[in-house]
Design an enzyme around this catalytic site. Sequence first.
Site, PDB file in Angstrom:
ATOM      1  N   TYR A 152       0.834  -1.205   0.000  1.00 30.45           N
ATOM      2  CA  TYR A 152       0.000   0.000   0.000  1.00 30.45           C
ATOM      3  C   TYR A 152       0.869   1.255   0.000  1.00 30.45           C
ATOM      4  CZ  TYR A 152      -3.358   3.540   1.459  1.00 30.45           C
ATOM      5  OH  TYR A 152      -4.130   4.668   1.527  1.00 30.45           O
ATOM      6  N   LYS A 156       1.048   4.108  -3.016  1.00 31.59           N
ATOM      7  CA  LYS A 156       0.676   5.505  -2.797  1.00 31.59           C
ATOM      8  C   LYS A 156       1.884   6.437  -2.893  1.00 31.59           C
ATOM      9  CE  LYS A 156      -3.827   5.402  -2.196  1.00 31.59           C
ATOM     10  NZ  LYS A 156      -4.748   6.145  -3.090  1.00 31.59           N
TER      11      LYS A 156
END
Length: 234
Positions: A152, A156
């Site tokens: 994640y 991002k």
Amino acid sequence: MNTPQRVVVITGAAGNLGRAVAQAFAAKGDALVLVDLKRESLAAAFGDESPQRMFAPADLRKQQDVDGVVRTALERFGHIDVLCNLAGTFRMGEAVHEMSDATWDLLLDLNARSLLRTAHAVVPAMLKQGSGKIVNVGAYSAQKGAAQMGAYIASKAVVARLTETMAAELRERGINVNAVLPTLIDTPENRAAMPDADPQRWVAPQDLANVIVFLASDAARAVHGATLPVTGLS
């Protein structure tokens, strides 16, 4: 009918943030191109289509789907003024040395490659008209590593670096590219997952939507490549 003030493409439109962002732009009289995986999800979130509200079901992992959305939007409205890349997903729990290809591919596809797909489709149209605003959604947590969040955070972090790179490439061509970095967003799903937490300290979707609308406005015309933290009260 009055000509819409702007045409705004919103990915992930049927989600909690997508609905808030769509409402904020609609309140300004903008035409909306609402993108999500299933038409049924868009209909459940927004009701019926209208002259200023177009449903655009698409799989953002497929360039041909995204190209089709943009082609149809241009045929209908003639221009695209704002692109809001809201679509994404979250998953955690695996250490890097245990991470599956499925987890890595899912998060990179939906959080980062989706941005590339929309850029490929939308930026040429903005370059042709000599103007445009692009707002991406990164994550405040992706500014440094954290255990069990490798995929994640990596995905991002890519969003933030692509935002800065696109801004450097496009700022002299009349296109602003910026990103917001929210902390935890106050959604029904997050409340259910964390019943003991205080959601008053999270970011309300409407508040994040207001920041996105600002970055897409002429008031932010001097802002390029910003990755703006939106942290609520936490």
